[in-house]
Write an enzyme that holds these catalytic residues in place. Structure first.
Site, PDB file in Angstrom:
ATOM      1  N   ASN A  67      -7.969 -10.672 -18.026  1.00 21.27           N
ATOM      2  CA  ASN A  67      -6.656 -11.082 -18.451  1.00 21.27           C
ATOM      3  C   ASN A  67      -5.635 -10.012 -18.150  1.00 21.27           C
ATOM      4  O   ASN A  67      -5.858  -9.216 -19.170  1.00 21.27           O
ATOM      5  CB  ASN A  67      -6.786 -11.604 -20.041  1.00 21.27           C
ATOM      6  CG  ASN A  67      -5.472 -12.263 -20.400  1.00 21.27           C
ATOM      7  OD1 ASN A  67      -4.460 -12.120 -19.865  1.00 21.27           O
ATOM      8  ND2 ASN A  67      -5.702 -12.677 -21.809  1.00 21.27           N
TER       9      ASN A  67
ATOM     10  N   ARG B 272      -7.264 -15.234 -15.544  1.00 22.44           N
ATOM     11  CA  ARG B 272      -6.305 -16.062 -16.443  1.00 22.44           C
ATOM     12  C   ARG B 272      -5.107 -15.694 -15.629  1.00 22.44           C
ATOM     13  O   ARG B 272      -4.629 -14.788 -15.500  1.00 22.44           O
ATOM     14  CB  ARG B 272      -6.431 -15.468 -17.885  1.00 22.44           C
ATOM     15  CG  ARG B 272      -5.359 -16.181 -18.275  1.00 22.44           C
ATOM     16  CD  ARG B 272      -4.787 -15.416 -19.684  1.00 22.44           C
ATOM     17  NE  ARG B 272      -3.525 -16.100 -20.350  1.00 22.44           N
ATOM     18  CZ  ARG B 272      -2.575 -15.599 -20.887  1.00 22.44           C
ATOM     19  NH1 ARG B 272      -2.750 -14.239 -21.516  1.00 22.44           N
ATOM     20  NH2 ARG B 272      -1.804 -16.226 -21.444  1.00 22.44           N
TER      21      ARG B 272
ATOM     22  N   HIS C 239      -1.130 -21.907 -23.193  1.00 27.17           N
ATOM     23  CA  HIS C 239      -2.437 -22.207 -23.982  1.00 27.17           C
ATOM     24  C   HIS C 239      -3.382 -23.339 -23.500  1.00 27.17           C
ATOM     25  O   HIS C 239      -4.095 -23.720 -24.198  1.00 27.17           O
ATOM     26  CB  HIS C 239      -2.091 -22.517 -25.449  1.00 27.17           C
ATOM     27  CG  HIS C 239      -1.334 -21.036 -26.143  1.00 27.17           C
ATOM     28  ND1 HIS C 239      -0.497 -21.331 -27.129  1.00 27.17           N
ATOM     29  CD2 HIS C 239      -1.697 -19.930 -26.012  1.00 27.17           C
ATOM     30  CE1 HIS C 239      -0.185 -20.165 -27.571  1.00 27.17           C
ATOM     31  NE2 HIS C 239      -0.794 -19.226 -26.833  1.00 27.17           N
TER      32      HIS C 239
ATOM     33  N   HIS D   3      -2.787 -24.249 -31.915  1.00 19.19           N
ATOM     34  CA  HIS D   3      -3.191 -22.893 -31.480  1.00 19.19           C
ATOM     35  C   HIS D   3      -2.265 -21.923 -32.354  1.00 19.19           C
ATOM     36  O   HIS D   3      -1.196 -21.911 -31.825  1.00 19.19           O
ATOM     37  CB  HIS D   3      -3.416 -22.770 -30.094  1.00 19.19           C
ATOM     38  CG  HIS D   3      -3.701 -21.299 -29.549  1.00 19.19           C
ATOM     39  ND1 HIS D   3      -4.897 -21.109 -29.140  1.00 19.19           N
ATOM     40  CD2 HIS D   3      -2.909 -20.322 -29.847  1.00 19.19           C
ATOM     41  CE1 HIS D   3      -5.135 -19.678 -28.638  1.00 19.19           C
ATOM     42  NE2 HIS D   3      -3.682 -19.164 -29.159  1.00 19.19           N
TER      43      HIS D   3
ATOM     44  N   ASN E 153      -0.434 -15.010 -32.369  1.00 19.96           N
ATOM     45  CA  ASN E 153       1.041 -14.322 -32.286  1.00 19.96           C
ATOM     46  C   ASN E 153       2.022 -15.291 -31.224  1.00 19.96           C
ATOM     47  O   ASN E 153       3.079 -15.468 -31.720  1.00 19.96           O
ATOM     48  CB  ASN E 153       0.752 -12.976 -31.409  1.00 19.96           C
ATOM     49  CG  ASN E 153       0.520 -11.703 -32.209  1.00 19.96           C
ATOM     50  OD1 ASN E 153       0.873 -11.909 -33.392  1.00 19.96           O
ATOM     51  ND2 ASN E 153      -0.639 -11.056 -31.499  1.00 19.96           N
ATOM     52  N   GLY E 154       1.468 -15.986 -30.329  1.00 18.23           N
ATOM     53  CA  GLY E 154       1.995 -16.994 -29.725  1.00 18.23           C
ATOM     54  C   GLY E 154       1.102 -18.254 -30.223  1.00 18.23           C
ATOM     55  O   GLY E 154       0.131 -18.333 -30.406  1.00 18.23           O
TER      56      GLY E 154
ATOM     57  N   ARG F   7       8.576 -14.529 -31.478  1.00 18.02           N
ATOM     58  CA  ARG F   7       9.324 -15.476 -30.684  1.00 18.02           C
ATOM     59  C   ARG F   7      10.332 -16.530 -31.605  1.00 18.02           C
ATOM     60  O   ARG F   7       9.649 -16.946 -32.435  1.00 18.02           O
ATOM     61  CB  ARG F   7       8.601 -16.400 -29.661  1.00 18.02           C
ATOM     62  CG  ARG F   7       8.127 -15.266 -28.367  1.00 18.02           C
ATOM     63  CD  ARG F   7       7.244 -15.891 -27.722  1.00 18.02           C
ATOM     64  NE  ARG F   7       5.835 -15.441 -27.811  1.00 18.02           N
ATOM     65  CZ  ARG F   7       4.807 -15.682 -27.107  1.00 18.02           C
ATOM     66  NH1 ARG F   7       4.866 -16.903 -26.587  1.00 18.02           N
ATOM     67  NH2 ARG F   7       3.746 -14.710 -27.106  1.00 18.02           N
TER      68      ARG F   7
ATOM     69  N   ARG G   8      -0.638 -11.362 -41.393  1.00 16.52           N
ATOM     70  CA  ARG G   8      -1.327 -10.845 -42.610  1.00 16.52           C
ATOM     71  C   ARG G   8      -0.054  -9.934 -43.292  1.00 16.52           C
ATOM     72  O   ARG G   8      -0.210  -9.929 -44.488  1.00 16.52           O
ATOM     73  CB  ARG G   8      -2.575  -9.798 -42.179  1.00 16.52           C
ATOM     74  CG  ARG G   8      -3.734 -10.637 -41.959  1.00 16.52           C
ATOM     75  CD  ARG G   8      -4.681  -9.862 -40.966  1.00 16.52           C
ATOM     76  NE  ARG G   8      -4.096  -9.256 -39.540  1.00 16.52           N
ATOM     77  CZ  ARG G   8      -4.952  -8.995 -38.697  1.00 16.52           C
ATOM     78  NH1 ARG G   8      -6.067  -8.944 -39.003  1.00 16.52           N
ATOM     79  NH2 ARG G   8      -4.507  -8.790 -37.549  1.00 16.52           N
TER      80      ARG G   8
ATOM     81  N   GLY H 133      -5.851 -16.670 -33.971  1.00 16.31           N
ATOM     82  CA  GLY H 133      -6.043 -15.766 -35.104  1.00 16.31           C
ATOM     83  C   GLY H 133      -5.511 -16.259 -36.236  1.00 16.31           C
ATOM     84  O   GLY H 133      -6.328 -16.008 -37.385  1.00 16.31           O
TER      85      GLY H 133
ATOM     86  N   GLY I 101      -4.700 -19.551 -37.116  1.00 17.90           N
ATOM     87  CA  GLY I 101      -5.352 -20.869 -37.334  1.00 17.90           C
ATOM     88  C   GLY I 101      -7.021 -20.752 -37.726  1.00 17.90           C
ATOM     89  O   GLY I 101      -7.592 -21.694 -38.564  1.00 17.90           O
TER      90      GLY I 101
ATOM     91  N   ASN J 115      -8.003 -18.019 -39.386  1.00 18.30           N
ATOM     92  CA  ASN J 115      -8.180 -17.166 -40.494  1.00 18.30           C
ATOM     93  C   ASN J 115      -7.463 -17.389 -41.486  1.00 18.30           C
ATOM     94  O   ASN J 115      -7.835 -16.973 -42.723  1.00 18.30           O
ATOM     95  CB  ASN J 115      -8.022 -15.729 -39.938  1.00 18.30           C
ATOM     96  CG  ASN J 115      -9.128 -15.380 -38.982  1.00 18.30           C
ATOM     97  OD1 ASN J 115     -10.185 -15.101 -39.361  1.00 18.30           O
ATOM     98  ND2 ASN J 115      -8.641 -14.778 -37.711  1.00 18.30           N
TER      99      ASN J 115
ATOM    100  N   GLU K  45     -11.231 -18.613 -25.104  1.00 25.36           N
ATOM    101  CA  GLU K  45     -10.591 -18.773 -23.729  1.00 25.36           C
ATOM    102  C   GLU K  45     -11.409 -18.143 -22.492  1.00 25.36           C
ATOM    103  O   GLU K  45     -11.427 -18.784 -21.584  1.00 25.36           O
ATOM    104  CB  GLU K  45      -8.970 -18.317 -23.636  1.00 25.36           C
ATOM    105  CG  GLU K  45      -8.247 -19.411 -24.300  1.00 25.36           C
ATOM    106  CD  GLU K  45      -6.911 -18.780 -24.849  1.00 25.36           C
ATOM    107  OE1 GLU K  45      -7.007 -17.816 -25.885  1.00 25.36           O
ATOM    108  OE2 GLU K  45      -5.834 -18.919 -24.151  1.00 25.36           O
TER     109      GLU K  45
HETATM  110  P1  ADP Z   1      -2.595 -13.813 -29.487  1.00 29.84           P
HETATM  111  O1  ADP Z   1      -1.554 -15.024 -29.738  1.00 29.84           O
HETATM  112  O2  ADP Z   1      -1.943 -12.408 -29.178  1.00 29.84           O
HETATM  113  O3  ADP Z   1      -3.880 -13.901 -28.905  1.00 29.84           O
HETATM  114  P2  ADP Z   1      -4.098 -14.009 -32.140  1.00 29.84           P
HETATM  115  O4  ADP Z   1      -4.699 -15.258 -31.775  1.00 29.84           O
HETATM  116  O5  ADP Z   1      -5.096 -12.850 -31.948  1.00 29.84           O
HETATM  117  O6  ADP Z   1      -2.915 -13.729 -30.893  1.00 29.84           O
HETATM  118  O7  ADP Z   1      -3.582 -13.921 -33.500  1.00 29.84           O
HETATM  119  C1  ADP Z   1      -2.991 -12.828 -34.168  1.00 29.84           C
HETATM  120  C2  ADP Z   1      -2.418 -13.344 -35.403  1.00 29.84           C
HETATM  121  O8  ADP Z   1      -3.488 -13.710 -36.312  1.00 29.84           O
HETATM  122  C3  ADP Z   1      -1.752 -12.314 -36.235  1.00 29.84           C
HETATM  123  O9  ADP Z   1      -0.534 -12.813 -36.704  1.00 29.84           O
HETATM  124  C4  ADP Z   1      -2.600 -11.874 -37.289  1.00 29.84           C
HETATM  125  O10 ADP Z   1      -2.070 -11.718 -38.646  1.00 29.84           O
HETATM  126  C5  ADP Z   1      -3.475 -13.235 -37.475  1.00 29.84           C
HETATM  127  N1  ADP Z   1      -4.679 -12.951 -37.854  1.00 29.84           N
HETATM  128  C6  ADP Z   1      -5.772 -12.380 -37.440  1.00 29.84           C
HETATM  129  N2  ADP Z   1      -6.589 -11.998 -38.280  1.00 29.84           N
HETATM  130  C7  ADP Z   1      -6.426 -12.730 -39.553  1.00 29.84           C
HETATM  131  C8  ADP Z   1      -7.055 -12.500 -40.688  1.00 29.84           C
HETATM  132  N3  ADP Z   1      -8.218 -12.053 -41.185  1.00 29.84           N
HETATM  133  N4  ADP Z   1      -6.282 -13.384 -41.840  1.00 29.84           N
HETATM  134  C9  ADP Z   1      -4.917 -13.673 -41.587  1.00 29.84           C
HETATM  135  N5  ADP Z   1      -4.238 -13.457 -40.376  1.00 29.84           N
HETATM  136  C10 ADP Z   1      -5.064 -13.023 -39.255  1.00 29.84           C
END
Ligand code: ADP
Length: 409
Positions: A17, A100, A190, A218, A221-222, A251, A295, A341, A343, A345, A396
């Site tokens: 990637n 990717r 995505h 999904h 961050n994005g 964004r 977080r 991330g 969705g 957590n 992915e």
């Molecule tokens: P990207 O789009 O860069 O792939 P990710 O899917 O890794 O991003 O998601 C990042 C987001 O997920 C951040 O906002 C982060 O705070 C959130 N995140 C990651 N781990 C946790 C957690 N344990 N609890 C709450 N939010 C989390």
């Protein structure tokens, strides 16, 4: 199924990637889908840093200059066979490399093997994805130089899955020439995640993907939401670029396009600055003023920060509105998924979204939802819920590796 096809043949796929200044990699053993090693070369072209981890807990990191993607590949190749940090004896063990690619536009409706023509076409789409396609084409060339022509290269596009979206849904209400001349339309992103999750959730629920309506959220961050009917994407929230749709980490998501014109007229903001504001200074960061990371914003909200609270309320509200739009696009819903991330957590957000989906007959088990964090996933709807709701850890890289394997035959 895949195991049957592979039999005892050892197949290791390197998944890449690449970004304009980064290169993430995973070496996956497709016999058991195990990640043997993964890592990242970052700040390529600047001061540079390397991080590498193996399946058995060995890790290596170093700050060093990485001039370009070719050097980054050389570092990765060396680490993979390194005596101390390596996971294979010989680079020949790598059967193929799967890349990717962000933008495949209308040219690439599915993943494919790399040829000179494919490389040219990927590069030609750079105006549509200026931060990605050119760098990714460069990364493919560097991979060919590093691993040799005998190692096949495969490309998997973020946009391909959405090529099934109909014209009525992908066109914007601009003069038709904008589409004819410049190919301005909704592409969606995505795609690998939405495709992976829709297949996985059907496996989890023992349902036939060809006869269900799924809304896949999904959230990372994005973030993007996708309506998947009988296995095909029919609507998604991202558009010409990954800026559209939901409010994200930095964004802005979808806004009235006149905001741009107005802001640029009222202040001394040029196009470049405006682009930076919408992509890097908006979203959770822009509203909360705290951080782009969910977080951090949650922590601030919990300790009483009003703007952080507002950012989270906006996010939750926008998610449920877009879910409803996807349901309308399909005239129904059977399954709702959460991944990425956030969705996977942030159960508090999942709970707050689902609490307002009563009109769909959606009911979640709060305790079960709390158990799904940290990559566990699971079914979170109650028995009397009218739709199935699931947290599905996305993968992915695995989907890219699977496409690569099936294309190299
Ligand atoms: P990207 O789009 O860069 O792939 P990710 O899917 O890794 O991003 O998601 C990042 C987001 O997920 C951040 O906002 C982060 O705070 C959130 N995140 C990651 N781990 C946790 C957690 N344990 N609890 C709450 N939010 C989390």
């Amino acid at each position: 199924m895949l195991k049957k096809i592979i039999g005892d043949v050892k197949v290791k796929i390197l998944v890449i990637n690449a970004g304009s200044s980064s290169l993430k990699y995973q070496l996956i053993d497709m016999q058991n889908e195990k990640v043997l090693a993964k890592g990242l070369c970052e700040r390529i072209g600047f001061d540079g840093a390397v991080k590498h981890k193996t399946f058995d807990g060995r890790s290596f990191s170093e700050e060093r200059e990485i001039k370009d993607h070719k050097i980054a590949f050389e570092i990765v190749a060396k680490l993979l066979v390194d005596e101390k940090y390596g996971v294979i004896k010989n680079l020949k063990e790598i059967a193929a490399v799967g890349h990717r690619i962000v933008q495949g536009a209308e040219i690439f409706k599915e993943s494919c093997l790399v040829t000179d023509k494919v490389l040219e076409q990927i590069d030609s789409l750079s105006p549509l994805a200026p931060l990605h396609n050119h760098a990714q084409a460069k990364a493919i060339k560097a991979a060919i130089e590093t691993f040799g022509k005998e190692v096949k290269q495969v490309v998997v596009f973020d946009t391909s899955f959405h090529q099934t979206i109909e014209e009525k849904a992908f066109l914007y209400g601009l003069p038709y020439e904008a589409y004819e001349k410049y190919k301005i339309r909704k592409y969606g992103f995505h795609g690998t995640s939405h495709r992976y999750v829709s297949a996985k959730v059907c496996e989890m629920l023992n349902k036939d993907i060809n006869s269900v309506k799924i809304v896949s959220c999904h959230l990372g961050n994005g973030s993007s939401i996708c309506a998947i009917e009988n296995g095909k994407s029919v609507e998604t929230t991202m558009g010409l670029t990954p800026l559209d749709g939901l409010l994200m980490g930095t964004r802005c998501g979808n806004i009235d396009p006149s905001c741009l014109v107005f802001l640029m007229q009222q202040s001394e903001i040029d196009i470049k600055k405006m682009d930076e504001i919408m992509n890097k200074r908006s979203g959770l960061l822009g509203i909360s003023g705290v951080s782009s990371d969910y977080r951090d914003v949650k922590k601030a909200a919990d300790s009483g920060n009003k703007r952080a609270k507002l950012a989270l309320l906006m996010l939750s509200y926008q998610i449920r509105k877009k879910i409803a739009a996807c349901v309308a696009a399909m005239d129904g819903i059977d399954i709702l998924t959460f991944e990425g991330g956030i969705g996977e957590n942030s159960y508090d957000l999942t709970i707050s979204v689902c609490e307002h989906l009563n009109f769909l007959g959606a009911k979640i088990d709060v305790e079960k939802t709390k158990q799904t964090v940290g990559g566990k996933g699971g079914i979170i709807s109650t028995k009397d819920s009218k739709i199935d709701i699931c947290v599905v850890p996305t993968n992915e890289e695995l989907l890219i590796a699977k496409d690569t394997l099936s294309l190299i035959g």
